[in-house]
Design a protein around this motif. Structure first.
Motif, short mmCIF file in Angstrom:
data_model
loop_
_atom_site.label_atom_id
_atom_site.label_comp_id
_atom_site.label_asym_id
_atom_site.label_seq_id
_atom_site.Cartn_x
_atom_site.Cartn_y
_atom_site.Cartn_z
N LEU A 117 54.01 39.37 37.41
CA LEU A 117 54.88 39.48 36.24
C LEU A 117 55.19 38.10 35.67
N ASP A 118 55.44 37.13 36.52
CA ASP A 118 55.70 35.77 36.04
C ASP A 118 54.49 35.21 35.30
N ASP A 119 53.29 35.45 35.83
CA ASP A 119 52.08 34.95 35.18
C ASP A 119 51.87 35.64 33.84
N ASN A 120 52.20 36.90 33.75
CA ASN A 120 52.04 37.60 32.47
C ASN A 120 53.07 37.15 31.44
N ARG A 121 54.27 36.81 31.88
CA ARG A 121 55.23 36.23 30.95
C ARG A 121 54.72 34.89 30.42
N LEU A 122 54.14 34.10 31.31
CA LEU A 122 53.54 32.83 30.87
C LEU A 122 52.41 33.10 29.87
N ALA A 123 51.60 34.11 30.13
CA ALA A 123 50.51 34.45 29.21
C ALA A 123 51.06 34.85 27.84
N VAL A 124 52.15 35.59 27.83
CA VAL A 124 52.79 35.96 26.56
C VAL A 124 53.24 34.70 25.82
N ASP A 125 53.86 33.78 26.54
CA ASP A 125 54.30 32.53 25.91
C ASP A 125 53.11 31.76 25.33
N GLU A 126 52.00 31.73 26.06
CA GLU A 126 50.80 31.05 25.57
C GLU A 126 50.27 31.72 24.31
N ALA A 127 50.22 33.04 24.31
CA ALA A 127 49.75 33.77 23.14
C ALA A 127 50.63 33.47 21.92
#
Length: 296
Positions: free
Chosen positions: A103-113
Protein backbone atom coordinates in the motif's frame (compact mmCIF):
# COMPACT_ATOMS: atom_id res chain seq x y z
CA UNK A 1 16.16 -16.17 -28.73
CA UNK A 2 17.49 -15.35 -32.19
CA UNK A 3 17.28 -11.70 -33.14
CA UNK A 4 15.32 -11.03 -36.31
CA UNK A 5 14.02 -7.89 -38.03
CA UNK A 6 10.94 -6.40 -36.42
CA UNK A 7 7.94 -7.33 -38.56
CA UNK A 8 7.22 -10.12 -41.00
CA UNK A 9 8.49 -8.73 -44.28
CA UNK A 10 10.73 -6.17 -45.88
CA UNK A 11 7.90 -3.68 -46.18
CA UNK A 12 8.09 -3.15 -42.42
CA UNK A 13 11.28 -1.13 -42.96
CA UNK A 14 9.44 1.61 -44.86
CA UNK A 15 8.98 4.78 -42.83
CA UNK A 16 5.43 5.78 -43.72
CA UNK A 17 5.90 9.09 -41.92
CA UNK A 18 8.40 10.23 -44.55
CA UNK A 19 7.90 8.09 -47.66
CA UNK A 20 4.14 8.27 -47.94
CA UNK A 21 2.34 11.21 -49.47
CA UNK A 22 -0.44 10.78 -46.92
CA UNK A 23 0.81 10.90 -43.35
CA UNK A 24 -1.00 8.72 -40.83
CA UNK A 25 -3.02 10.35 -38.09
CA UNK A 26 -0.85 9.98 -35.00
CA UNK A 27 -2.82 12.31 -32.75
CA UNK A 28 -3.80 9.48 -30.36
CA UNK A 29 -0.67 7.35 -30.62
CA UNK A 30 1.40 6.82 -27.49
CA UNK A 31 4.67 4.95 -27.08
CA UNK A 32 4.61 2.83 -23.97
CA UNK A 33 8.18 3.03 -22.78
CA UNK A 34 8.51 -0.74 -22.44
CA UNK A 35 8.33 -1.10 -26.24
CA UNK A 36 11.75 0.53 -26.51
CA UNK A 37 13.11 -1.15 -23.42
CA UNK A 38 16.75 -0.20 -24.00
CA UNK A 39 15.98 3.52 -23.99
CA UNK A 40 15.94 5.63 -20.85
CA UNK A 41 13.36 8.35 -20.36
CA UNK A 42 15.33 11.01 -22.22
CA UNK A 43 15.96 8.72 -25.18
CA UNK A 44 12.33 7.62 -25.37
CA UNK A 45 11.13 11.22 -25.23
CA UNK A 46 13.57 12.21 -27.97
CA UNK A 47 12.45 9.25 -30.09
CA UNK A 48 8.83 10.34 -29.80
CA UNK A 49 9.76 13.84 -30.89
CA UNK A 50 11.72 12.56 -33.91
CA UNK A 51 8.84 10.38 -35.06
CA UNK A 52 6.00 12.77 -34.32
CA UNK A 53 4.46 10.62 -31.56
CA UNK A 54 2.62 13.01 -29.22
CA UNK A 55 2.36 10.91 -26.05
CA UNK A 56 4.35 8.51 -23.92
CA UNK A 57 3.44 5.91 -21.33
CA UNK A 58 6.11 5.89 -18.65
CA UNK A 59 7.38 3.16 -16.34
CA UNK A 60 8.26 3.80 -12.73
CA UNK A 61 11.73 2.26 -12.67
CA UNK A 62 13.31 4.40 -15.43
CA UNK A 63 11.50 7.45 -14.06
CA UNK A 64 12.95 6.77 -10.62
CA UNK A 65 16.41 6.36 -12.16
CA UNK A 66 16.47 10.04 -13.12
CA UNK A 67 13.97 11.43 -10.61
CA UNK A 68 10.32 12.26 -11.10
CA UNK A 69 10.86 16.00 -11.41
CA UNK A 70 13.46 15.62 -14.14
CA UNK A 71 11.31 13.10 -16.03
CA UNK A 72 8.31 15.41 -15.85
CA UNK A 73 10.40 18.31 -17.16
CA UNK A 74 11.76 16.25 -20.05
CA UNK A 75 8.25 15.31 -21.15
CA UNK A 76 6.87 18.80 -20.64
CA UNK A 77 9.73 20.55 -22.45
CA UNK A 78 9.34 18.16 -25.40
CA UNK A 79 5.66 19.06 -25.72
CA UNK A 80 4.52 15.50 -25.05
CA UNK A 81 1.76 14.29 -22.79
CA UNK A 82 1.93 11.29 -20.44
CA UNK A 83 -0.75 8.75 -21.27
CA UNK A 84 -0.22 6.53 -18.21
CA UNK A 85 2.24 5.46 -15.55
CA UNK A 86 3.05 1.75 -15.20
CA UNK A 87 2.75 0.24 -12.79
CA UNK A 88 1.21 -0.07 -9.38
CA UNK A 89 -0.59 -3.05 -7.92
CA UNK A 90 0.64 -6.38 -6.52
CA UNK A 91 -1.93 -6.12 -3.79
CA UNK A 92 -2.63 -9.75 -2.89
CA UNK A 93 -0.19 -10.32 -0.01
CA UNK A 94 -1.83 -11.81 3.06
CA UNK A 95 0.86 -11.02 5.63
CA UNK A 96 0.17 -7.63 7.32
CA UNK A 97 3.64 -6.15 6.93
CA UNK A 98 3.76 -7.10 3.24
CA UNK A 99 0.35 -5.56 2.70
CA UNK A 100 1.48 -2.32 4.34
CA UNK A 101 4.55 -2.21 2.12
CA UNK A 102 2.43 -2.75 -0.96
CA UNK A 103 0.00 0.00 0.00
CA UNK A 104 2.83 2.41 0.78
CA UNK A 105 4.46 1.69 -2.59
CA UNK A 106 1.18 2.27 -4.39
CA UNK A 107 0.69 5.60 -2.63
CA UNK A 108 4.16 6.55 -3.82
CA UNK A 109 3.18 5.46 -7.34
CA UNK A 110 0.11 7.69 -7.17
CA UNK A 111 2.30 10.61 -6.12
CA UNK A 112 4.65 9.91 -9.04
CA UNK A 113 1.75 9.78 -11.49
CA UNK A 114 0.43 13.09 -10.20
CA UNK A 115 3.85 14.73 -10.52
CA UNK A 116 4.21 13.45 -14.09
CA UNK A 117 0.75 14.60 -15.10
CA UNK A 118 -0.33 11.03 -15.86
CA UNK A 119 -4.12 10.70 -15.87
CA UNK A 120 -3.99 7.12 -14.63
CA UNK A 121 -1.84 4.63 -12.75
CA UNK A 122 -2.05 1.16 -14.28
CA UNK A 123 -2.55 -1.53 -11.63
CA UNK A 124 -1.35 -5.08 -12.23
CA UNK A 125 -3.13 -6.41 -9.18
CA UNK A 126 -0.92 -9.38 -8.31
CA UNK A 127 -1.17 -13.16 -8.31
CA UNK A 128 -1.45 -15.77 -5.60
CA UNK A 129 0.89 -15.30 -2.62
CA UNK A 130 3.58 -17.97 -2.31
CA UNK A 131 2.07 -21.23 -1.12
CA UNK A 132 -1.54 -20.06 -1.47
CA UNK A 133 -4.27 -21.66 -3.56
CA UNK A 134 -7.06 -19.43 -2.27
CA UNK A 135 -7.96 -17.40 -5.35
CA UNK A 136 -11.18 -15.83 -3.96
CA UNK A 137 -9.30 -14.56 -0.90
CA UNK A 138 -6.60 -13.01 -3.10
CA UNK A 139 -9.24 -11.21 -5.14
CA UNK A 140 -10.92 -9.91 -2.01
CA UNK A 141 -7.63 -8.51 -0.74
CA UNK A 142 -7.28 -6.65 -4.05
CA UNK A 143 -10.72 -5.13 -3.51
CA UNK A 144 -9.81 -4.08 0.03
CA UNK A 145 -6.59 -2.46 -1.15
CA UNK A 146 -8.31 -0.58 -3.98
CA UNK A 147 -10.87 0.69 -1.48
CA UNK A 148 -8.02 2.10 0.60
CA UNK A 149 -6.10 3.57 -2.34
CA UNK A 150 -8.94 5.06 -4.39
CA UNK A 151 -9.59 8.09 -2.14
CA UNK A 152 -5.87 8.84 -1.95
CA UNK A 153 -5.58 8.72 -5.75
CA UNK A 154 -8.74 10.74 -6.26
CA UNK A 155 -7.48 13.54 -4.04
CA UNK A 156 -4.41 13.79 -6.29
CA UNK A 157 -6.26 13.68 -9.58
CA UNK A 158 -5.00 10.21 -10.54
CA UNK A 159 -7.28 7.41 -11.67
CA UNK A 160 -6.51 3.83 -10.71
CA UNK A 161 -6.71 1.68 -13.86
CA UNK A 162 -7.33 -2.00 -13.18
CA UNK A 163 -5.71 -4.15 -15.86
CA UNK A 164 -7.08 -7.66 -16.37
CA UNK A 165 -4.34 -9.97 -17.62
CA UNK A 166 -4.55 -13.08 -19.78
CA UNK A 167 -5.47 -16.12 -17.64
CA UNK A 168 -1.98 -17.62 -18.06
CA UNK A 169 -0.79 -14.90 -15.66
CA UNK A 170 -3.44 -15.48 -13.01
CA UNK A 171 -1.19 -17.36 -10.60
CA UNK A 172 1.74 -14.96 -10.58
CA UNK A 173 0.65 -11.54 -11.87
CA UNK A 174 -3.06 -10.79 -11.91
CA UNK A 175 -5.99 -12.53 -10.28
CA UNK A 176 -8.22 -10.40 -12.52
CA UNK A 177 -8.39 -12.22 -15.85
CA UNK A 178 -11.39 -10.76 -17.68
CA UNK A 179 -12.70 -7.30 -18.35
CA UNK A 180 -15.93 -8.33 -16.62
CA UNK A 181 -14.01 -9.11 -13.41
CA UNK A 182 -12.19 -5.80 -13.57
CA UNK A 183 -15.45 -3.92 -14.12
CA UNK A 184 -17.19 -5.75 -11.29
CA UNK A 185 -14.50 -4.38 -8.98
CA UNK A 186 -14.17 -0.93 -10.55
CA UNK A 187 -17.92 -0.31 -10.36
CA UNK A 188 -17.76 -0.35 -6.56
CA UNK A 189 -15.99 3.03 -6.73
CA UNK A 190 -16.61 6.46 -8.28
CA UNK A 191 -15.93 6.40 -12.00
CA UNK A 192 -13.38 9.22 -11.78
CA UNK A 193 -11.33 7.27 -9.25
CA UNK A 194 -11.23 3.72 -10.64
CA UNK A 195 -11.29 2.63 -14.26
CA UNK A 196 -10.09 -0.28 -16.37
CA UNK A 197 -7.47 -0.99 -19.00
CA UNK A 198 -8.44 -2.54 -22.32
CA UNK A 199 -5.32 -4.36 -23.55
CA UNK A 200 -5.68 -6.36 -26.76
CA UNK A 201 -3.01 -8.89 -25.79
CA UNK A 202 -4.83 -9.84 -22.62
CA UNK A 203 -8.43 -9.70 -23.85
CA UNK A 204 -8.53 -10.76 -27.52
CA UNK A 205 -9.57 -14.33 -26.67
CA UNK A 206 -12.62 -13.46 -24.53
CA UNK A 207 -15.93 -14.04 -26.38
CA UNK A 208 -17.60 -11.47 -24.11
CA UNK A 209 -15.01 -8.76 -24.59
CA UNK A 210 -16.94 -6.47 -26.93
CA UNK A 211 -20.04 -6.55 -24.76
CA UNK A 212 -17.83 -5.73 -21.78
CA UNK A 213 -16.13 -2.85 -23.62
CA UNK A 214 -19.57 -1.41 -24.28
CA UNK A 215 -20.44 -1.91 -20.62
CA UNK A 216 -17.20 -0.19 -19.58
CA UNK A 217 -17.96 3.06 -21.38
CA UNK A 218 -16.37 5.92 -19.47
CA UNK A 219 -14.63 3.43 -17.15
CA UNK A 220 -12.01 2.87 -19.86
CA UNK A 221 -8.93 4.63 -18.53
CA UNK A 222 -6.36 3.23 -20.97
CA UNK A 223 -6.33 1.37 -24.29
CA UNK A 224 -3.21 -0.63 -25.09
CA UNK A 225 -2.39 -2.55 -28.25
CA UNK A 226 0.11 -5.23 -29.22
CA UNK A 227 -0.17 -8.65 -30.81
CA UNK A 228 -0.37 -12.16 -29.35
CA UNK A 229 2.49 -14.15 -30.86
CA UNK A 230 2.91 -17.90 -31.24
CA UNK A 231 4.68 -19.97 -30.20
CA UNK A 232 4.61 -18.63 -26.67
CA UNK A 233 8.23 -18.22 -25.52
CA UNK A 234 9.65 -19.87 -22.42
CA UNK A 235 9.14 -16.56 -20.63
CA UNK A 236 5.45 -16.05 -21.35
CA UNK A 237 5.76 -12.39 -20.42
CA UNK A 238 7.57 -11.88 -23.74
CA UNK A 239 4.78 -13.24 -25.95
CA UNK A 240 3.62 -9.75 -26.89
CA UNK A 241 4.43 -8.80 -30.47
CA UNK A 242 4.33 -6.00 -32.97
CA UNK A 243 0.88 -5.50 -34.43
CA UNK A 244 0.51 -7.73 -37.47
CA UNK A 245 2.97 -10.39 -36.29
CA UNK A 246 0.40 -12.41 -34.33
CA UNK A 247 -3.27 -13.38 -34.31
CA UNK A 248 -5.20 -10.29 -33.15
CA UNK A 249 -7.62 -8.29 -35.29
CA UNK A 250 -7.10 -4.78 -33.92
CA UNK A 251 -9.55 -2.56 -35.74
CA UNK A 252 -12.65 -4.09 -34.09
CA UNK A 253 -11.11 -3.32 -30.71
CA UNK A 254 -10.35 0.28 -31.65
CA UNK A 255 -13.85 0.71 -33.07
CA UNK A 256 -15.35 -0.78 -29.90
CA UNK A 257 -13.49 1.50 -27.51
CA UNK A 258 -14.34 4.47 -29.73
CA UNK A 259 -18.01 3.49 -29.68
CA UNK A 260 -17.82 3.22 -25.88
CA UNK A 261 -16.76 6.87 -25.78
CA UNK A 262 -13.01 6.49 -25.29
CA UNK A 263 -11.21 9.31 -27.11
CA UNK A 264 -7.84 9.31 -25.34
CA UNK A 265 -4.46 7.84 -26.24
CA UNK A 266 -3.77 4.44 -27.76
CA UNK A 267 -0.60 3.00 -26.25
CA UNK A 268 1.59 0.47 -28.01
CA UNK A 269 3.09 -1.72 -25.27
CA UNK A 270 5.31 -4.60 -26.38
CA UNK A 271 7.33 -7.08 -24.30
CA UNK A 272 9.31 -9.06 -26.87
CA UNK A 273 12.99 -10.04 -26.94
CA UNK A 274 13.34 -9.49 -30.69
CA UNK A 275 11.69 -6.08 -30.55
CA UNK A 276 13.89 -5.09 -27.61
CA UNK A 277 17.03 -6.22 -29.47
CA UNK A 278 16.16 -4.25 -32.62
CA UNK A 279 17.14 -0.65 -33.30
CA UNK A 280 14.59 1.41 -31.33
CA UNK A 281 14.20 3.98 -34.09
CA UNK A 282 13.34 1.20 -36.53
CA UNK A 283 10.89 -0.22 -33.99
CA UNK A 284 9.11 3.15 -33.92
CA UNK A 285 9.05 3.28 -37.72
CA UNK A 286 7.42 -0.14 -37.89
CA UNK A 287 5.11 0.68 -35.00
CA UNK A 288 3.78 3.77 -36.75
CA UNK A 289 3.21 1.90 -39.99
CA UNK A 290 1.42 -1.00 -38.30
CA UNK A 291 -0.64 1.37 -36.16
CA UNK A 292 -1.81 3.21 -39.27
CA UNK A 293 -2.47 0.05 -41.26
CA UNK A 294 -4.01 -2.20 -38.62
CA UNK A 295 -5.38 -0.14 -35.73
CA UNK A 296 -6.79 3.05 -37.28
Amino acid sequence: MTTRPVGRDAESTTDSTTDSTVKPDLTRLSLNQKTTNSWDVAQAVAGCVRKGIPAIGLWREPVQDIGVERAAKLVRDAGLRVSSLCRGGFLTAAEPAARRRALDDNRLAVDEAAALGAPCLVLVVGGLPDGSRNLPAARERVAEAVAELAPYAGERGVRLALEPLHPMYCADRAVLSTLAQALDLAERFPIERVGVVVDTFHLWWDPAVFAQIARAGARIASFQVCDFNLPIPADALLARGMMGDGVIDFRPFREAVDAAGYTCDIEVEIFNADVWAADPDQVLTTMIQRYADLVL
